[in-house]
Scaffold this motif. Structure first.
Motif, PDB file in Angstrom:
ATOM      1  N   PHE A   1       0.830  -1.204   0.000  1.00  0.00           N
ATOM      2  CA  PHE A   1       0.000   0.000   0.000  1.00  0.00           C
ATOM      3  C   PHE A   1       0.867   1.257   0.000  1.00  0.00           C
ATOM      4  O   PHE A   1       0.740   2.112   0.874  1.00  0.00           O
ATOM      5  N   ALA A   2       1.770   1.316  -0.965  1.00  0.00           N
ATOM      6  CA  ALA A   2       2.552   2.540  -1.207  1.00  0.00           C
ATOM      7  C   ALA A   2       3.209   3.061   0.074  1.00  0.00           C
ATOM      8  O   ALA A   2       3.239   4.268   0.324  1.00  0.00           O
ATOM      9  N   GLY A   3       3.750   2.137   0.878  1.00  0.00           N
ATOM     10  CA  GLY A   3       4.568   2.548   2.013  1.00  0.00           C
ATOM     11  C   GLY A   3       3.817   2.868   3.279  1.00  0.00           C
ATOM     12  O   GLY A   3       4.437   3.219   4.282  1.00  0.00           O
ATOM     13  N   THR A   4       2.482   2.763   3.254  1.00  0.00           N
ATOM     14  CA  THR A   4       1.693   3.049   4.465  1.00  0.00           C
ATOM     15  C   THR A   4       1.280   1.747   5.141  1.00  0.00           C
ATOM     16  O   THR A   4       0.728   0.858   4.501  1.00  0.00           O
ATOM     17  N   LEU A   5       1.562   1.660   6.449  1.00  0.00           N
ATOM     18  CA  LEU A   5       1.136   0.510   7.243  1.00  0.00           C
ATOM     19  C   LEU A   5      -0.338   0.681   7.602  1.00  0.00           C
ATOM     20  O   LEU A   5      -0.714   1.665   8.250  1.00  0.00           O
TER      21      LEU A   5
ATOM     22  N   VAL B   1       2.120   9.020  -2.567  1.00  0.00           N
ATOM     23  CA  VAL B   1       2.216   7.783  -3.365  1.00  0.00           C
ATOM     24  C   VAL B   1       2.984   8.093  -4.648  1.00  0.00           C
ATOM     25  O   VAL B   1       2.835   9.165  -5.229  1.00  0.00           O
ATOM     26  N   PRO B   2       3.809   7.144  -5.088  1.00  0.00           N
ATOM     27  CA  PRO B   2       4.575   7.397  -6.308  1.00  0.00           C
ATOM     28  C   PRO B   2       3.732   7.295  -7.582  1.00  0.00           C
ATOM     29  O   PRO B   2       4.095   7.873  -8.605  1.00  0.00           O
TER      30      PRO B   2
ATOM     31  N   ALA C   1       9.020   4.451  -2.010  1.00  0.00           N
ATOM     32  CA  ALA C   1       7.816   3.625  -2.067  1.00  0.00           C
ATOM     33  C   ALA C   1       6.566   4.421  -1.717  1.00  0.00           C
ATOM     34  O   ALA C   1       5.450   3.956  -1.934  1.00  0.00           O
ATOM     35  N   GLY C   2       6.752   5.629  -1.157  1.00  0.00           N
ATOM     36  CA  GLY C   2       5.637   6.402  -0.624  1.00  0.00           C
ATOM     37  C   GLY C   2       5.589   6.273   0.886  1.00  0.00           C
ATOM     38  O   GLY C   2       6.423   5.590   1.492  1.00  0.00           O
ATOM     39  N   GLY C   3       4.615   6.946   1.499  1.00  0.00           N
ATOM     40  CA  GLY C   3       4.485   6.857   2.951  1.00  0.00           C
ATOM     41  C   GLY C   3       3.531   7.909   3.486  1.00  0.00           C
ATOM     42  O   GLY C   3       2.949   8.699   2.734  1.00  0.00           O
TER      43      GLY C   3
END
Lengths: 134, 134
Positions: free
Chosen positions: A124-128, B12-13, B74-76
Motif C-alpha cells: 500500500f505505497a509505504g503506508t502501514l 504515493v509514487p 515507495a511512498g508513505g
C-alpha cells in the motif's frame, strides 16, 4: 468495505514530552496514559471530534515501536487504522488481490480488545494499514 | 483548540496504481482525481464515514511530494490535518510555545481553499501537522 477511520498512530520517543507539547501548544484533549505490555506500547489518545490520534511509546523489550524509532529517532507517523464490518472477509479480499497480511495472516486481538490485522506496507505505497473489526 | 481531523495525507509514487489498489483490495470509495498545480500535487480522496484520506502524487516541478518521495521512494504517510476554529490564534499559541511554523510563518490558502499552515515536524515528534481554519 472501509468504514470509519478509527485512529492514526504516531510513534513518539518520549510520551510525556509529546503529551505536554500537544496539550500546551495545540490545546489537545488527551486520554490518560495506558500501558499495553502485550503490545509493547504505552498509549495516549488525542481525542478529536470525529476520531482520535494514538501516541505510541515503546514499552518493554521487542516493541515494534522501538524498531520504528531506531529507523526514525525523532518519531513519526506509524500507521492508520480503518474499521471494517467483517475482518475475515476483508482479509480474504486483500489476499485475493495479492496484498500480504503481516504475521501469520490471521487476525489477532488488538490494543482495543477487537480483532485486527496489519497489511504489509509494501502493498500500500509505504503506508502501514491496520484493519479493525468494528 | 483542535477540532475535527480533516484528513491524513499519504504520498504515493503512482496515484492511478494506488487508487486501483485501494478500490480493488479495500473497496474504498474514491473522489475523482484533481490537479492542484499551485500546490504541486495531484489528489484523490479516500472518502470515509467520519473523515478522509488524501492520496498525493507529485505534479510539476518543485513539488514538496517529489522531495518526500526522493527520501521515501515507495511512498508513505506525509502529514495529518486538524481543523481549528481560529487559525491566527492557533498560530500565536504554537509560536508562544516555541513551535515553528513552516515558510514565512503566515497562513496560506490551502488545497481546499481555506487558510492553512504547517508546523515544523521537529517540534511534534517527527509528524508534519497541517492546521486548517474550519
Amino acid at each position: 468495505m472501509l468504514g470509519r477511520l478509527d485512529h492514526v498512530a504516531l510513534a513518539v520517543p518520549d510520551l510525556d514530552a509529546a503529551c505536554e507539547r500537544y496539550r500546551s501548544a495545540l490545546g489537545a484533549r488527551l486520554s490518560p496514559p495506558k500501558d499495553l505490555p502485550d503490545h509493547g506500547v504505552r498509549v495516549v489518545f488525542v481525542e478529536l471530534e470525529n476520531t482520535r490520534v494514538e501516541l505510541l511509546e515503546p514499552l518493554g523489550t521487542g516493541s515494534p515501536i522501538a524498531r520504528f524509532l531506531e529507523a526514525n529517532p525523532a518519531g513519526g507517523m506509524h500507521h492508520i487504522c480503518y474499521e471494517v464490518a467483517d475482518l475475515a472477509a476483508a482479509r480474504d479480499r486483500l489476499v485475493g488481490e495479492g496484498a500480504r497480511i503481516l504475521g501469520d495472516g490471521e487476525p489477532k486481538i488488538g490494543a482495543a480488545g477487537k480483532p485486527v490485522l496489519f497489511v504489509n506496507p509494501k502493498d500500500f505505497a509505504g503506508t502501514l494499514i491496520e484493519l479493525e473489526e468494528a
